[in-house]
Motif scaffolding. Structure first.
Motif, PDB file in Angstrom:
ATOM      1  N   TRP A  26       0.860  -1.188   0.000  1.00  0.00           N
ATOM      2  CA  TRP A  26       0.000   0.000   0.000  1.00  0.00           C
ATOM      3  C   TRP A  26       0.894   1.235   0.000  1.00  0.00           C
ATOM      4  CZ3 TRP A  26      -3.910  -1.599   4.447  1.00  0.00           C
ATOM      5  CH2 TRP A  26      -4.840  -2.528   3.922  1.00  0.00           C
ATOM      6  N   TRP A  27       0.638   2.133  -0.899  1.00  0.00           N
ATOM      7  CA  TRP A  27       1.469   3.336  -1.031  1.00  0.00           C
ATOM      8  C   TRP A  27       2.953   2.969  -0.971  1.00  0.00           C
ATOM      9  CZ3 TRP A  27      -0.657   7.029  -3.385  1.00  0.00           C
ATOM     10  CH2 TRP A  27      -2.021   7.288  -3.215  1.00  0.00           C
ATOM     11  N   SER A  28       3.288   1.986  -1.783  1.00  0.00           N
ATOM     12  CA  SER A  28       4.680   1.553  -2.002  1.00  0.00           C
ATOM     13  C   SER A  28       5.300   0.736  -0.875  1.00  0.00           C
ATOM     14  CB  SER A  28       5.625   2.736  -2.297  1.00  0.00           C
ATOM     15  OG  SER A  28       5.126   3.495  -3.361  1.00  0.00           O
TER      16      SER A  28
ATOM     17  N   THR B 119       4.443 -10.345  -0.983  1.00  0.00           N
ATOM     18  CA  THR B 119       3.598  -9.159  -1.078  1.00  0.00           C
ATOM     19  C   THR B 119       2.928  -9.093  -2.452  1.00  0.00           C
ATOM     20  OG1 THR B 119       3.492  -6.772  -0.690  1.00  0.00           O
ATOM     21  CG2 THR B 119       5.456  -7.570  -1.797  1.00  0.00           C
ATOM     22  N   THR B 120       1.768  -8.464  -2.478  1.00  0.00           N
ATOM     23  CA  THR B 120       1.013  -8.309  -3.731  1.00  0.00           C
ATOM     24  C   THR B 120       0.877  -6.820  -4.050  1.00  0.00           C
ATOM     25  OG1 THR B 120      -1.092  -8.144  -2.541  1.00  0.00           O
ATOM     26  CG2 THR B 120      -0.404 -10.351  -3.200  1.00  0.00           C
ATOM     27  N   HIS B 121       0.806  -6.526  -5.333  1.00  0.00           N
ATOM     28  CA  HIS B 121       0.525  -5.143  -5.733  1.00  0.00           C
ATOM     29  C   HIS B 121       0.184  -5.115  -7.209  1.00  0.00           C
ATOM     30  CE1 HIS B 121       4.525  -5.057  -7.510  1.00  0.00           C
ATOM     31  NE2 HIS B 121       5.013  -5.520  -6.360  1.00  0.00           N
ATOM     32  N   ASN B 122      -0.045  -3.924  -7.743  1.00  0.00           N
ATOM     33  CA  ASN B 122      -0.481  -3.790  -9.138  1.00  0.00           C
ATOM     34  C   ASN B 122       0.604  -3.305 -10.094  1.00  0.00           C
ATOM     35  OD1 ASN B 122      -3.078  -4.655  -8.673  1.00  0.00           O
ATOM     36  ND2 ASN B 122      -3.786  -2.623  -8.070  1.00  0.00           N
ATOM     37  N   THR B 123       1.796  -3.074  -9.579  1.00  0.00           N
ATOM     38  CA  THR B 123       2.859  -2.471 -10.399  1.00  0.00           C
ATOM     39  C   THR B 123       3.526  -3.531 -11.286  1.00  0.00           C
ATOM     40  OG1 THR B 123       3.213  -0.849  -8.681  1.00  0.00           O
ATOM     41  CG2 THR B 123       5.017  -1.155 -10.237  1.00  0.00           C
ATOM     42  N   PRO B 124       3.684  -3.250 -12.583  1.00  0.00           N
ATOM     43  CA  PRO B 124       4.374  -4.226 -13.441  1.00  0.00           C
ATOM     44  C   PRO B 124       5.809  -4.476 -12.961  1.00  0.00           C
ATOM     45  CG  PRO B 124       3.258  -2.560 -14.752  1.00  0.00           C
ATOM     46  CD  PRO B 124       3.187  -2.098 -13.327  1.00  0.00           C
ATOM     47  N   ARG B 125       6.246  -5.719 -13.099  1.00  0.00           N
ATOM     48  CA  ARG B 125       7.578  -6.128 -12.605  1.00  0.00           C
ATOM     49  C   ARG B 125       8.698  -5.251 -13.187  1.00  0.00           C
ATOM     50  NH1 ARG B 125       8.775 -10.380  -9.721  1.00  0.00           N
ATOM     51  NH2 ARG B 125       6.653 -11.169  -9.938  1.00  0.00           N
ATOM     52  N   ILE B 126       8.531  -4.819 -14.424  1.00  0.00           N
ATOM     53  CA  ILE B 126       9.588  -4.052 -15.111  1.00  0.00           C
ATOM     54  C   ILE B 126       9.927  -2.739 -14.369  1.00  0.00           C
ATOM     55  CG2 ILE B 126       7.948  -2.886 -16.669  1.00  0.00           C
ATOM     56  CD1 ILE B 126       9.979  -3.155 -18.885  1.00  0.00           C
ATOM     57  N   PHE B 127       8.943  -2.205 -13.605  1.00  0.00           N
ATOM     58  CA  PHE B 127       9.194  -0.947 -12.888  1.00  0.00           C
ATOM     59  C   PHE B 127       9.842  -1.161 -11.512  1.00  0.00           C
ATOM     60  CE2 PHE B 127       5.469   0.460 -15.532  1.00  0.00           C
ATOM     61  CZ  PHE B 127       6.227   1.238 -16.403  1.00  0.00           C
ATOM     62  N   LEU B 128       9.865  -2.400 -11.053  1.00  0.00           N
ATOM     63  CA  LEU B 128      10.302  -2.625  -9.664  1.00  0.00           C
ATOM     64  C   LEU B 128      11.740  -2.173  -9.373  1.00  0.00           C
ATOM     65  CD1 LEU B 128       8.554  -5.979  -8.700  1.00  0.00           C
ATOM     66  CD2 LEU B 128       7.900  -3.642  -8.128  1.00  0.00           C
TER      67      LEU B 128
ATOM     68  N   ASP C 142      11.001   1.656  -2.249  1.00  0.00           N
ATOM     69  CA  ASP C 142      10.459   0.688  -1.300  1.00  0.00           C
ATOM     70  C   ASP C 142       9.994  -0.607  -1.978  1.00  0.00           C
ATOM     71  OD1 ASP C 142       9.767  -0.645   0.919  1.00  0.00           O
ATOM     72  OD2 ASP C 142       8.352   0.794   1.692  1.00  0.00           O
ATOM     73  N   TYR C 143       8.728  -0.902  -2.045  1.00  0.00           N
ATOM     74  CA  TYR C 143       8.269  -2.206  -2.551  1.00  0.00           C
ATOM     75  C   TYR C 143       9.052  -3.334  -1.871  1.00  0.00           C
ATOM     76  CZ  TYR C 143       5.058  -0.118  -5.791  1.00  0.00           C
ATOM     77  OH  TYR C 143       3.994   0.561  -6.320  1.00  0.00           O
ATOM     78  N   SER C 144       9.037  -3.281  -0.538  1.00  0.00           N
ATOM     79  CA  SER C 144       9.670  -4.279   0.342  1.00  0.00           C
ATOM     80  C   SER C 144      11.184  -4.129   0.468  1.00  0.00           C
ATOM     81  CB  SER C 144       9.325  -5.711  -0.055  1.00  0.00           C
ATOM     82  OG  SER C 144       7.965  -5.922   0.209  1.00  0.00           O
ATOM     83  N   LYS C 145      11.773  -3.178  -0.245  1.00  0.00           N
ATOM     84  CA  LYS C 145      13.219  -2.967  -0.069  1.00  0.00           C
ATOM     85  C   LYS C 145      13.499  -2.460   1.347  1.00  0.00           C
ATOM     86  CE  LYS C 145      13.782  -1.832  -4.924  1.00  0.00           C
ATOM     87  NZ  LYS C 145      13.587  -0.693  -5.834  1.00  0.00           N
TER      88      LYS C 145
ATOM     89  N   LEU D  55      11.732  -3.051   4.131  1.00  0.00           N
ATOM     90  CA  LEU D  55      11.602  -4.154   5.093  1.00  0.00           C
ATOM     91  C   LEU D  55      12.823  -5.076   5.017  1.00  0.00           C
ATOM     92  CD1 LEU D  55       9.986  -5.669   7.229  1.00  0.00           C
ATOM     93  CD2 LEU D  55       8.645  -6.739   5.412  1.00  0.00           C
ATOM     94  N   LYS D  56      13.254  -5.361   3.798  1.00  0.00           N
ATOM     95  CA  LYS D  56      14.393  -6.282   3.649  1.00  0.00           C
ATOM     96  C   LYS D  56      15.715  -5.646   4.098  1.00  0.00           C
ATOM     97  CE  LYS D  56      16.980  -9.020   0.305  1.00  0.00           C
ATOM     98  NZ  LYS D  56      16.986  -9.712  -0.984  1.00  0.00           N
ATOM     99  N   PHE D  57      16.037  -4.487   3.476  1.00  0.00           N
ATOM    100  CA  PHE D  57      17.400  -3.953   3.645  1.00  0.00           C
ATOM    101  C   PHE D  57      17.546  -2.980   4.814  1.00  0.00           C
ATOM    102  CE2 PHE D  57      17.312  -5.062  -0.916  1.00  0.00           C
ATOM    103  CZ  PHE D  57      18.365  -5.961  -0.923  1.00  0.00           C
ATOM    104  N   GLN D  58      16.455  -2.304   5.195  1.00  0.00           N
ATOM    105  CA  GLN D  58      16.590  -1.300   6.259  1.00  0.00           C
ATOM    106  C   GLN D  58      16.054  -1.780   7.593  1.00  0.00           C
ATOM    107  OE1 GLN D  58      17.482   0.163   3.188  1.00  0.00           O
ATOM    108  NE2 GLN D  58      16.089   1.894   3.187  1.00  0.00           N
ATOM    109  N   ILE D  59      15.342  -2.919   7.584  1.00  0.00           N
ATOM    110  CA  ILE D  59      14.787  -3.406   8.852  1.00  0.00           C
ATOM    111  C   ILE D  59      15.328  -4.814   9.170  1.00  0.00           C
ATOM    112  CG2 ILE D  59      12.656  -4.005  10.091  1.00  0.00           C
ATOM    113  CD1 ILE D  59      11.253  -1.824   8.292  1.00  0.00           C
TER     114      ILE D  59
END
Ligand code: FAD
Length: 187
Positions: free
Chosen positions: A84-86, A125-134, A139-142, A144-148
């Protein structure tokens, strides 16, 4: 393995709920599973501290002891949430703020955080953004993974992104659930 699922979606008929069920159904009985459903628990995500309830005492907050014990107990965390909101839903962010606190999840050092936790983590995680933009997305879980998780001591952190979730056909969504099932069987 001792596995703790941390689940954050308000609707038990959602696609995220299907992911939760898929993981539950496909996990080998050799593992021990506990599920933390933050909405069902009505987890209070608001971190508060002031002159009487001091920040330095958060690691001993009695209200969060159950959650700290679960994190210490687990060898593997599995997060399941919609983006939600990235980023993660506020209830999960609040869980991190209240439970992953200094002197429990990490120590503050002049060189940055030194992790006190250990184990593996899998973020689904789920979202609507095409993989090519990731790769270009913030963020998009970056976070949670790298900073937490990594700074708090989790060595191996895997991320599974189910992209374009609302634009897929039902068949494609079911295929994604089958992929989650296979990954779960291999845990
Ligand atoms: P649901 O809405 O529950 O379901 C999605 C579809 O799957 C529906 O058609 C449903 O019928 C179907 N479905 C349910 N169960 C199954 C099943 N078992 N098999 C097959 N199909 C099934 N997206 C972004 O990309 N970036 C953002 O920054 C972003 N911000 C958002 C902010 C907010 C506040 C909200 C509400 C949404 C945002 N989104 C964003 C979109 C969001 O990520 C998606 O709505 C969410 O990931 C969908 O997951 P869900 O579990 O809620 O799906």
């Amino acid at each position: 393995m001792k596995i703790l699922m941390i689940y954050a979606h308000p609707n038990d008929k959602s696609y995220n709920a299907s992911i939760l069920e898929t993981v539950k159904e496909n996990l080998s009985p050799k593992h021990e599973l506990r599920i933390l459903d933050l909405y069902k628990e009505q987890f209070d995500p608001v971190l508060r501290f002031d002159a009487t309830h001091r920040r330095r005492d958060l690691a001993n907050d009695v209200a969060m002891k159950h959650y700290r014990d679960l994190l210490v107990w687990a060898d593997q965390l599995i997060f399941i949430f919609p983006t939600w909101w990235s980023g993660m839903p506020a209830i999960l962010k609040g869980f991190i703020e209240r439970v992953f606190v200094a002197d429990f999840a990490y120590d503050n050092t002049p060189r940055g955080l030194k992790g006190r936790l250990a184990g593996k983590a899998w973020i689904i995680t789920t979202h609507n953004t095409p993989r090519i933009f990731l790769p270009f997305a913030q963020d998009y879980s970056k976070v949670l993974k790298f900073q937490i998780l990594k700074p708090c001591g989790f060595k191996a952190v895997k991320v599974t992104q189910i992209t374009r979730v609302e634009y897929m056909t039902d068949h494609e969504r079911k295929e994604q659930l089958q992929k989650i099932a296979k990954l779960t069987q291999n845990l």
